[in-house]
Design an enzyme around this catalytic site. Structure first.
Site, PDB file in Angstrom:
ATOM      1  N   LYS A  11       0.850  -1.205   0.000  1.00  0.00           N
ATOM      2  CA  LYS A  11       0.000   0.000   0.000  1.00  0.00           C
ATOM      3  C   LYS A  11       0.880   1.248   0.000  1.00  0.00           C
ATOM      4  O   LYS A  11       2.056   1.211   0.404  1.00  0.00           O
ATOM      5  CB  LYS A  11      -0.955   0.026   1.196  1.00  0.00           C
ATOM      6  CG  LYS A  11      -0.288   0.137   2.574  1.00  0.00           C
ATOM      7  CD  LYS A  11      -0.058   1.562   3.067  1.00  0.00           C
ATOM      8  CE  LYS A  11       0.735   1.560   4.363  1.00  0.00           C
ATOM      9  NZ  LYS A  11       1.448   2.733   4.727  1.00  0.00           N
ATOM     10  N   VAL A  96      11.240  -4.423   2.602  1.00  0.00           N
ATOM     11  CA  VAL A  96      10.920  -4.677   4.014  1.00  0.00           C
ATOM     12  C   VAL A  96      11.168  -3.419   4.854  1.00  0.00           C
ATOM     13  O   VAL A  96      12.114  -2.664   4.583  1.00  0.00           O
ATOM     14  CB  VAL A  96      11.783  -5.859   4.532  1.00  0.00           C
ATOM     15  CG1 VAL A  96      11.571  -6.096   6.024  1.00  0.00           C
ATOM     16  CG2 VAL A  96      11.465  -7.128   3.739  1.00  0.00           C
ATOM     17  N   ALA A 101       3.689  -1.409   4.115  1.00  0.00           N
ATOM     18  CA  ALA A 101       2.849  -2.423   4.777  1.00  0.00           C
ATOM     19  C   ALA A 101       3.101  -3.840   4.282  1.00  0.00           C
ATOM     20  O   ALA A 101       2.193  -4.669   4.298  1.00  0.00           O
ATOM     21  CB  ALA A 101       1.354  -2.071   4.654  1.00  0.00           C
ATOM     22  N   GLY A 103       4.872  -6.369   5.639  1.00  0.00           N
ATOM     23  CA  GLY A 103       4.667  -7.340   6.723  1.00  0.00           C
ATOM     24  C   GLY A 103       3.198  -7.451   7.094  1.00  0.00           C
ATOM     25  O   GLY A 103       2.679  -8.549   7.300  1.00  0.00           O
ATOM     26  N   ASP A 137      -2.065  -1.619  10.712  1.00  0.00           N
ATOM     27  CA  ASP A 137      -2.336  -1.583   9.262  1.00  0.00           C
ATOM     28  C   ASP A 137      -2.969  -2.870   8.740  1.00  0.00           C
ATOM     29  O   ASP A 137      -3.359  -2.936   7.570  1.00  0.00           O
ATOM     30  CB  ASP A 137      -1.020  -1.382   8.486  1.00  0.00           C
ATOM     31  CG  ASP A 137      -0.555   0.064   8.500  1.00  0.00           C
ATOM     32  OD1 ASP A 137      -1.357   0.953   8.866  1.00  0.00           O
ATOM     33  OD2 ASP A 137       0.614   0.305   8.125  1.00  0.00           O
TER      34      ASP A 137
HETATM   35  O1  C5P Z   1       0.266  -1.290  15.400  1.00  0.00           O
HETATM   36  P1  C5P Z   1       1.683  -1.453  14.977  1.00  0.00           P
HETATM   37  O2  C5P Z   1       2.404  -2.495  15.774  1.00  0.00           O
HETATM   38  O3  C5P Z   1       1.829  -1.699  13.513  1.00  0.00           O
HETATM   39  O4  C5P Z   1       2.399  -0.064  15.247  1.00  0.00           O
HETATM   40  C1  C5P Z   1       3.791   0.081  15.194  1.00  0.00           C
HETATM   41  C2  C5P Z   1       4.187   1.355  15.902  1.00  0.00           C
HETATM   42  O5  C5P Z   1       3.717   2.488  15.169  1.00  0.00           O
HETATM   43  C3  C5P Z   1       3.605   1.524  17.287  1.00  0.00           C
HETATM   44  O6  C5P Z   1       4.408   0.915  18.249  1.00  0.00           O
HETATM   45  C4  C5P Z   1       3.573   3.037  17.444  1.00  0.00           C
HETATM   46  O7  C5P Z   1       4.840   3.515  17.807  1.00  0.00           O
HETATM   47  C5  C5P Z   1       3.293   3.518  16.033  1.00  0.00           C
HETATM   48  N1  C5P Z   1       1.868   3.791  15.778  1.00  0.00           N
HETATM   49  C6  C5P Z   1       1.246   4.843  16.438  1.00  0.00           C
HETATM   50  N2  C5P Z   1      -0.074   5.112  16.198  1.00  0.00           N
HETATM   51  C7  C5P Z   1      -0.783   4.357  15.320  1.00  0.00           C
HETATM   52  C8  C5P Z   1      -0.158   3.294  14.637  1.00  0.00           C
HETATM   53  C9  C5P Z   1       1.168   3.039  14.894  1.00  0.00           C
HETATM   54  O8  C5P Z   1       1.868   5.553  17.253  1.00  0.00           O
HETATM   55  N3  C5P Z   1      -2.058   4.649  15.104  1.00  0.00           N
END
Ligand code: C5P
Length: 288
Positions: A11, A96, A101, A103, A137
């Site tokens: 994406k 990567v 997105a 992963g 995501d």
């Molecule tokens: O949800 P995910 O593990 O993919 O998020 C990775 C990192 O991205 C989180 O640890 C955070 O630091 C940041 N993040 C955030 N707010 C979001 C999505 C991601 O701060 N809405």
């Protein structure tokens, strides 16, 4: 059914806005997501042994619970009491840790594939809930297409499909930590926010030029100082004929939108030549 072959697509963000910080530490987001054709192949096969075995064409990629595709298979096996195991093979083409997105998309493909392979009949809503446990995501990667994502990224509203265009992806040879980028944005005063309503209108009007003029990602303010090449590639893509250019997600991948394949191909040569980077990829807007 014993196996399934899936395409886990990348994406890009047409916009990314941070509208607040939540009590749980995540950020409140408002962003327009768009699937592109570029994909990783995900092959999932049932095996008699009671575990998940993951393999990929990148020998350095983790193949245990650090990999979201592995975690997705494990969570489904546990929650739905599946005695059999699965063998998963990833053929990676999406760069990567790039803001594309990759992963999360592999993870979504495994959730979708396990549901079909084992005839689990998990509802879309339930699958999206499990997806959110695995990453912000992942729910969008299950949905795909053109969508407005809010909240952590899981409140999804499908919008009209973005018109077709050529996309050049260019990833600087650095890894940017997503948490570090989000943390850095907290100490900045964001002055300019994306015109989310305006770009949605442009998408509905099928106007790729208007869309391209409204691309905006507030995380660039944090990422560009960490990796100035992001700004330099953006500039070069525009000089090479892109009608718009932006960093995707928390970076570091930059993309350019092109209305002409010759210009896109020429831009790829220019970027490879000038920045000596490997990950420069031609793809297209994808709508299922
Ligand atoms: O949800 P995910 O593990 O993919 O998020 C990775 C990192 O991205 C989180 O640890 C955070 O630091 C940041 N993040 C955030 N707010 C979001 C999505 C991601 O701060 N809405």
């Amino acid at each position: 059914m014993n196996y399934i072959n899936l395409k886990a697509r990348a994406k890009i963000n047409l916009t990314l806005d941070v509208t607040g910080i939540r009590d749980d530490g995540y950020h409140e987001l408002k962003m327009i997501m768009q699937t592109v054709e570029l994909y990783d192949s995900v092959y999932i096969k049932k095996i008699d042994k009671p575990y998940v075995k993951l393999k990929s064409n990148l020998e350095w990629l983790p193949t245990d619970s650090r990999n979201l595709a592995y975690k997705a298979a494990e969570i489904i096996r546990e929650r739905y009491k599946i005695n059999k195991g699965v063998f998963i093979e990833l053929r990676k083409s999406i760069p990567v840790a790039a803001g594309l997105a990759g992963g999360s998309s592999n993870c979504a493909a495994v959730l979708y594939g396990m549901n079909i392979l084992f005839g689990l009949k998990i509802s879309r809503k339930k699958l999206a809930e499990i997806a959110l446990e695995l990453g912000s995501d992942v729910p969008y990667c299950l949905m795909r297409g053109t969508a407005l994502a809010e909240g952590r990224g899981e409140i999804l509203t499908k919008i009209a499909p973005c018109p077709k265009a050529w996309i050049v992806l260019a990833k600087p040879p650095v890894g940017l930590s997503t948490p570090a980028v989000y943390k850095a944005i907290d100490s900045l005063n964001i002055e300019y926010h994306p015109d989310t309503d305006g770009i949605i209108k442009a998408i509905k009007n099928n106007d790729i030029y208007e869309i391209s003029s409204k691309l905006s990602n507030v995380l660039e303010e944090a990422s560009i100082p960490m990796c100035p090449m992001i700004g330099q590639i953006k500039e070069k893509l525009l000089l090479s004929g892109a009608i718009g250019s932006l960093m995707s997600g928390s970076g570091p991948t930059v993309y350019g939108i092109f209305d002409d394949i010759k210009k896109a191909e020429n831009a790829i040569n220019v970027i490879k030549d000038e920045f000596k980077i490997r990950d420069v990829i031609l793809t297209k807007i994808f709508n299922a």
